[in-house]
Write a protein that holds these residues in place. Sequence first.
Motif, PDB file in Angstrom:
ATOM      1  N   ARG A   1      -1.510  15.041  -4.977  1.00 26.75           N
ATOM      2  CA  ARG A   1      -2.272  16.162  -4.523  1.00 26.75           C
ATOM      3  C   ARG A   1      -2.052  17.811  -5.007  1.00 26.75           C
ATOM      4  N   MET A   2      -0.381  16.792  -4.691  1.00 25.57           N
ATOM      5  CA  MET A   2       1.146  18.394  -5.134  1.00 25.57           C
ATOM      6  C   MET A   2      -0.232  18.931  -6.139  1.00 25.57           C
ATOM      7  N   LEU A   3      -0.427  18.343  -7.456  1.00 29.25           N
ATOM      8  CA  LEU A   3      -0.528  18.674  -8.211  1.00 29.25           C
ATOM      9  C   LEU A   3      -2.296  19.109  -8.459  1.00 29.25           C
ATOM     10  N   LYS A   4      -2.824  19.142  -7.852  1.00 26.92           N
ATOM     11  CA  LYS A   4      -3.884  20.105  -7.423  1.00 26.92           C
ATOM     12  C   LYS A   4      -3.964  21.065  -8.194  1.00 26.92           C
ATOM     13  N   GLY A   5      -5.104  22.437  -8.826  1.00 28.28           N
ATOM     14  CA  GLY A   5      -4.754  23.326  -9.397  1.00 28.28           C
ATOM     15  C   GLY A   5      -3.888  23.908 -10.067  1.00 28.28           C
ATOM     16  N   VAL A   6      -3.011  22.708 -10.073  1.00 30.79           N
ATOM     17  CA  VAL A   6      -2.189  22.532 -11.835  1.00 30.79           C
ATOM     18  C   VAL A   6      -2.689  22.203 -12.696  1.00 30.79           C
ATOM     19  N   ASP A   7      -2.505  20.877 -12.727  1.00 33.43           N
ATOM     20  CA  ASP A   7      -3.000  19.908 -14.036  1.00 33.43           C
ATOM     21  C   ASP A   7      -4.005  19.262 -13.074  1.00 33.43           C
ATOM     22  N   LEU A   8      -4.588  18.691 -11.564  1.00 26.85           N
ATOM     23  CA  LEU A   8      -5.658  18.721 -11.670  1.00 26.85           C
ATOM     24  C   LEU A   8      -6.893  19.290 -10.812  1.00 26.85           C
ATOM     25  N   GLU A   9      -8.130  19.353 -11.360  1.00 29.43           N
ATOM     26  CA  GLU A   9      -9.029  19.810 -10.029  1.00 29.43           C
ATOM     27  C   GLU A   9      -8.909  20.098  -8.948  1.00 29.43           C
TER      28      GLU A   9
ATOM     29  N   ARG B   1      -0.047  11.224  -2.638  1.00 33.44           N
ATOM     30  CA  ARG B   1       0.670  12.756  -2.823  1.00 33.44           C
ATOM     31  C   ARG B   1       1.402  13.289  -3.335  1.00 33.44           C
ATOM     32  N   ARG B   2       1.998  12.501  -3.794  1.00 31.03           N
ATOM     33  CA  ARG B   2       2.546  13.043  -5.207  1.00 31.03           C
ATOM     34  C   ARG B   2       1.370  13.865  -5.627  1.00 31.03           C
TER      35      ARG B   2
ATOM     36  N   VAL C   1       0.581  -1.069   0.246  1.00 31.05           N
ATOM     37  CA  VAL C   1       0.203   0.022   0.017  1.00 31.05           C
ATOM     38  C   VAL C   1       1.055   1.090  -0.072  1.00 31.05           C
ATOM     39  N   ALA C   2       2.036   1.822   0.789  1.00 31.01           N
ATOM     40  CA  ALA C   2       2.869   2.650   0.580  1.00 31.01           C
ATOM     41  C   ALA C   2       2.945   3.153  -0.198  1.00 31.01           C
ATOM     42  N   PRO C   3       3.606   1.842  -1.443  1.00 35.21           N
ATOM     43  CA  PRO C   3       4.261   2.932  -3.014  1.00 35.21           C
ATOM     44  C   PRO C   3       2.326   3.949  -3.294  1.00 35.21           C
ATOM     45  N   LEU C   4       1.214   3.476  -3.024  1.00 31.68           N
ATOM     46  CA  LEU C   4       0.195   4.026  -3.362  1.00 31.68           C
ATOM     47  C   LEU C   4      -0.205   5.098  -2.841  1.00 31.68           C
ATOM     48  N   VAL C   5       0.646   4.724  -1.506  1.00 28.75           N
ATOM     49  CA  VAL C   5       0.100   5.932  -0.896  1.00 28.75           C
ATOM     50  C   VAL C   5       0.689   7.897  -0.952  1.00 28.75           C
ATOM     51  N   ASP C   6       2.326   7.151  -1.518  1.00 27.81           N
ATOM     52  CA  ASP C   6       3.218   8.084  -2.301  1.00 27.81           C
ATOM     53  C   ASP C   6       2.982   8.867  -2.956  1.00 27.81           C
ATOM     54  N   LEU C   7       2.419   7.199  -4.113  1.00 27.54           N
ATOM     55  CA  LEU C   7       1.931   8.677  -5.496  1.00 27.54           C
ATOM     56  C   LEU C   7       0.785   9.238  -5.540  1.00 27.54           C
TER      57      LEU C   7
ATOM     58  N   ALA D   1      -0.725  11.234 -20.014  1.00 27.60           N
ATOM     59  CA  ALA D   1       0.074  10.579 -19.931  1.00 27.60           C
ATOM     60  C   ALA D   1       1.249  11.030 -18.530  1.00 27.60           C
ATOM     61  N   ALA D   2       0.948  11.645 -18.874  1.00 23.53           N
ATOM     62  CA  ALA D   2       2.112  12.796 -17.513  1.00 23.53           C
ATOM     63  C   ALA D   2       2.131  11.547 -16.225  1.00 23.53           C
ATOM     64  N   LEU D   3       0.756  11.679 -15.874  1.00 18.66           N
ATOM     65  CA  LEU D   3       0.738  10.739 -13.831  1.00 18.66           C
ATOM     66  C   LEU D   3       0.775   9.241 -14.846  1.00 18.66           C
ATOM     67  N   ILE D   4       1.020   8.646 -15.362  1.00 16.04           N
ATOM     68  CA  ILE D   4       1.184   7.545 -15.768  1.00 16.04           C
ATOM     69  C   ILE D   4       2.836   7.357 -15.766  1.00 16.04           C
ATOM     70  N   GLU D   5       3.042   8.466 -16.425  1.00 16.97           N
ATOM     71  CA  GLU D   5       4.570   8.010 -16.421  1.00 16.97           C
ATOM     72  C   GLU D   5       4.863   8.637 -14.930  1.00 16.97           C
ATOM     73  N   LEU D   6       4.500   9.595 -14.438  1.00 11.71           N
ATOM     74  CA  LEU D   6       4.522   9.883 -13.359  1.00 11.71           C
ATOM     75  C   LEU D   6       4.778   8.649 -12.270  1.00 11.71           C
ATOM     76  N   SER D   7       3.512   7.990 -11.877  1.00 14.22           N
ATOM     77  CA  SER D   7       3.226   6.768 -11.537  1.00 14.22           C
ATOM     78  C   SER D   7       4.458   5.584 -11.457  1.00 14.22           C
TER      79      SER D   7
END
Lengths: 267, 267, 267, 267, 267, 267
Positions: C207-215, C204-205, C196-202, C256-262
């Motif tokens: 969530r930092m995109l909120k207001g930038v790329d994600l609503e 948290r990453r 689960v840990a890496p999923l939560v880390d993802l 595509a960016a999110l898939i790469e990030l994940s």
Amino acid sequence: MTMIFKTPDAVVPAYSPTGNECALFETAWMRRLPLLLKGPTGCGKTRFVAHMAARLGLPLTTVSCHDDLTASDLTGRYLLKGGDTVWVDGPLTSAVREGGICYLDEVVEARKDVAVVLHPLTDDRRMLPLERTGEELAAPSSFMLIVSYNPGYQNLLKTLKPSTRQRFVAIEFDFLPRDREIAVVASESRLDAAKVAPLVDLARRLRMLKGVDLEEGVSTRLVIYCASLIEAGLPVPEAVRAAMIEPLTDEPDVRAALIELSGSILR
Amino acid sequence: MTMIFKTPDAVVPAYSPTGNECALFETAWMRRLPLLLKGPTGCGKTRFVAHMAARLGLPLTTVSCHDDLTASDLTGRYLLKGGDTVWVDGPLTSAVREGGICYLDEVVEARKDVAVVLHPLTDDRRMLPLERTGEELAAPSSFMLIVSYNPGYQNLLKTLKPSTRQRFVAIEFDFLPRDREIAVVASESRLDAAKVAPLVDLARRLRMLKGVDLEEGVSTRLVIYCASLIEAGLPVPEAVRAAMIEPLTDEPDVRAALIELSGSILR
Amino acid sequence: MTMIFKTPDAVVPAYSPTGNECALFETAWMRRLPLLLKGPTGCGKTRFVAHMAARLGLPLTTVSCHDDLTASDLTGRYLLKGGDTVWVDGPLTSAVREGGICYLDEVVEARKDVAVVLHPLTDDRRMLPLERTGEELAAPSSFMLIVSYNPGYQNLLKTLKPSTRQRFVAIEFDFLPRDREIAVVASESRLDAAKVAPLVDLARRLRMLKGVDLEEGVSTRLVIYCASLIEAGLPVPEAVRAAMIEPLTDEPDVRAALIELSGSILR
Amino acid sequence: MTMIFKTPDAVVPAYSPTGNECALFETAWMRRLPLLLKGPTGCGKTRFVAHMAARLGLPLTTVSCHDDLTASDLTGRYLLKGGDTVWVDGPLTSAVREGGICYLDEVVEARKDVAVVLHPLTDDRRMLPLERTGEELAAPSSFMLIVSYNPGYQNLLKTLKPSTRQRFVAIEFDFLPRDREIAVVASESRLDAAKVAPLVDLARRLRMLKGVDLEEGVSTRLVIYCASLIEAGLPVPEAVRAAMIEPLTDEPDVRAALIELSGSILR
Amino acid sequence: MTMIFKTPDAVVPAYSPTGNECALFETAWMRRLPLLLKGPTGCGKTRFVAHMAARLGLPLTTVSCHDDLTASDLTGRYLLKGGDTVWVDGPLTSAVREGGICYLDEVVEARKDVAVVLHPLTDDRRMLPLERTGEELAAPSSFMLIVSYNPGYQNLLKTLKPSTRQRFVAIEFDFLPRDREIAVVASESRLDAAKVAPLVDLARRLRMLKGVDLEEGVSTRLVIYCASLIEAGLPVPEAVRAAMIEPLTDEPDVRAALIELSGSILR
Amino acid sequence: MTMIFKTPDAVVPAYSPTGNECALFETAWMRRLPLLLKGPTGCGKTRFVAHMAARLGLPLTTVSCHDDLTASDLTGRYLLKGGDTVWVDGPLTSAVREGGICYLDEVVEARKDVAVVLHPLTDDRRMLPLERTGEELAAPSSFMLIVSYNPGYQNLLKTLKPSTRQRFVAIEFDFLPRDREIAVVASESRLDAAKVAPLVDLARRLRMLKGVDLEEGVSTRLVIYCASLIEAGLPVPEAVRAAMIEPLTDEPDVRAALIELSGSILR
């Protein structure tokens, strides 16, 4: 909600004319021409109509128009009563049936279909057709239609279409001349005319600010309120602020300027 | 939905005046002039009306106005009961029938046709015509109409038309002076006045930010909430954040600045 | 449509606090102050209310607000039954009659007249007047009002007016801290905490995109969905895409960016 | 108008997967997670749901959403029957009562209050509360909720709020790969695969123009129409124009370009 | 509200043609083609229709259109009577059943669905289908449809769609030529033609200002009003101001210019 | 208001094809594919459908769509009859029950929920579900759906969504070729073809102005009107102005240019 007032025809409300409005009214009445009264808030249009109606011995029905007033509010509608539907006349229909003056105050506020109801009453047909009851009421010779509005509020959405305006003889109203206004305020407030005079002078000054700092000038009604508060014991500056300044503006700067102005005039 | 409160006339709610508002109210009452109260959220307008009503021994009907409030909500309507239609008075009609004060809170929020209902009650006719029942109710001499609104919210769509405003004597309200507010908060929250003082100082600082960073200043109610939480054991910074900062803003930057400001004042 | 949930008071739903919210809730409850919960989608506001209600032994009524929710939906209405009209309490009225917590979720979504219903319940009157039945319900001491909203959606049309906001003690919510979130996701999904840990880390990453790329950032619920799919046998990248990427965006570039990030985080 | 289809569970409609969508569907079904299908017009989302429902032996209720679809259309309403009011379940309520898949096609088209109905069905409560009947229906373990929408239409007014989106596992759909599409078109139109191939090639070319000259690419359905017309004897160019060009555009320039393009590909 | 006038067919209202409109009307009548009358306010369109109807011995039904006029207002509707629903014909249906002219005045004001009702009556079907009663009324050979509108008001929202316009033969109207207008005004007002002439000259001058300073030129009706007031004893300048200037404008500058202009012409 | 026409199947209205539309119609009919007719006002779409219906011996139901047409207007609704509610089929439902062609004229004008009703009838389900009666009507093999619209009016608010458009085989219509149009006009107006020819030439010239000076070109119907007026004795220039110029424009400049143009062509 429609507001109707049937003024009892015994009393003749006081009214002091400022121009030819009484003669014009009577001539229009002789030829049964509909009348359009234009003028600012609280300059006495409603009182004038009440006065003329009483003077001519005509019953008066007043309808204050508003955004939601529809043609049906004026002509009538079927209501459910005891499981059956019963037709109930609206104020315009009653006035046409029984004769007298029907006065639609601030007619531009009403919904657009109201104008359509007025058209056949304002040309040579002088008729009110009631589609829903199948009746066609011919207006009796004692019927007269009067409408009023305040051109100061006129905007793109709320105007009388030319096809409606051009069905009325029109009178422009304005505030009373100084001496008349002093007399009226003194009489209504029971305050000495000498103490009323500076209040009227202040009101006349404030009216010059209309369109500059104020949306609308001070009505005679507010001057009467102010004089009434003074007569009842409130200090002059407090009465002026409560009745002649606070009702006019919410802008701190404008208010401060008005207080200063009133101080200089009432000194 | 219309909200009505009939305050029992036995209790006189505490109220400490900040200016001439009590004298002005009583003078307006002597002359039966309608009253318009202007002022920000939570500065005590509702409490003031309750206080004056009780002091003058008048029953009080309060109607909180909102976007969907129509004239019929105030005057009444026909309802179907047992297959028949029965007229049910609205709160304004009840108040006119039975006398006392009718208080319309935040009247600019209501629908436009409400103003029309108020006009005949606010000039020399003092009358409420009920078109649908055919009645014309003359307001008894014990009837008084009061309306309020918050000029801070005023916008192009939501204002009182001059033809309505100019029917009222108006009083401007503001927050209590420092000492009064401390006394009120201490009394309502049961927290020591010494501990209340810095909270009131903070509130007074925050009110200066109105129009800059905050849409509206802190109401006295929120200061009371804050003091109540502290009195119940919550640490001061947590109570201040929960009752005096979070309710004011959702902006992270503004919130951080307010927390820092409150820290410096409450230190 | 109004959604109401009466949680049976026997069960105490698990909830792990992230700050002082439980103490603050209890203090507000001691002083019967109304509560406003602010925070993003899926951060646990609803669960928190359920937890506190059960802990305090209070029945809970939850109303999910939406664009068409009116005051009548909350207070009740007359319905036709067998030819007669019968009053039926709405969920707020039931809660006031019977006591307990009434929780209005996403209250800003509701129609404007709802605020008016809440005002008398949120000041010292603590009262719910029912105009249509003529009743005035005094809220019992076991009654508490809670509202929530997501400031992230806040726009010009959908906000709480200051006169409403300033009636509530407010709590700001955020997502769980990392370790807590891992524990919660592992427990709900039955997937190993280590997986689960890496999923939560993802998350948290992202969530930092909120207001930038994600609503909006990823809710804990979506992380649980993702872990559940993995636990049920779906390959990690497919589960991550289906539960943590596709629900967030429809933009091909962002996806595509999110898939790469994940990919880089889960490697 | 709500459209409901109860697919008889005997037939398994043909469906050839293009990715992991079948496995993903089955995994979501194992964990009873709600599903969101995203993709362009006519790419087979509806067929996919019908296929999976039949494969898993689940009854399927399909509701096509539109601008006027309200929560009550889904949950049910009281209707007057024989003078009495009778509750009639809506399609969602029926599906929750009886189990199976409930599929809301183009869910973003529906009114906003629909989302609120879906929330309690899409979290751990899995419950459908019916305020009006006082029932709280627990979804049986055989119940699964699926929604779909076309991100290509997504605009500011018509989107799923994050608080709704984040309640679903999501699958992105696209058109079939070339060989699959040829096989499907040949089978449905009864036209030779060799004659179908250039039509599919044309469709694939036209889909590249989406967002440039065309609002949306050609659906597989239109290719089937075209092949059907050819199989029934219409000349190829006429069939292509009627089924693959005229339905796509009204712009003379774009149409001319498409005709030229199709001529060069089908030569 | 729909206004209907059934002109008794005995009287032939006076009308003096200004062009080929009578011949055109009669030719259109011979071929049963529908007619569209275009022209400014008060130029005599309604009078023309009444004249032609009487001349051809056809009953006339006039409907004044407005913003809220729907197709059902024209065709009819079911009303509740004595617990049962009874179909009541609208004015258009009555005219189709009984024959004669149906005249829709200012048809662009009506709601859009009205056009749909007119289509089958204005092509070779000459039929009025009543969906709700299941009838299909064939218009008798004595039926003719006439519509009118004022192109001066035409705006983007209020126009006839080409698919509607192109179903009518159209006649453009304008004001009467000078001599005709003098004769008409003298006859209707009983004022000497010599005294009427300068009033008509003034009107013709004012009409040139249309589109420059005035929204619409002076109608013949207003000139008749003015002459009537003079005949009844009002001084010329007062009559001109009340009947030919105040109804045209509220702008002080424009009014002053018009007064000066009228002074110079009437000198 | 919904307009329905059931054409009696005995008569075959004359129609002269301009392209492959008859073959295309018949091929679509053989494969039971739904049809979309596109083209300008008055180019013969409605006549074409009537012709094909009669030729194929199919009953025809025509529904003229408009802004207020809802799905219920097409499918049916419950009406109160004698105190009970009775289901009454709409025109689409009747057509599905009884077979034949259902033609929705100007379908883009209708409300959005209409599209949803059409979807299941236009894919392989060929089914009309009636939620309110609980029925699911399978369209008989004699059922065919046709819709039409005028792309010239297409705007952002009024378009067919791709998901709807892509369910139809489409035919583009245009005006008749010169010789055909002359023959049709001569036959319908009884005017000599030699005299009709210049009128058709004028019409063809005017159609080139579409989008430049005119919103829409002259329909064949107007040319027939014009020829009819001439045949009935009206001078050519007067007939041309009344039937081919005034119905097209209200702009004085454009009208003058058209009159000059027509003079030069008809000389």
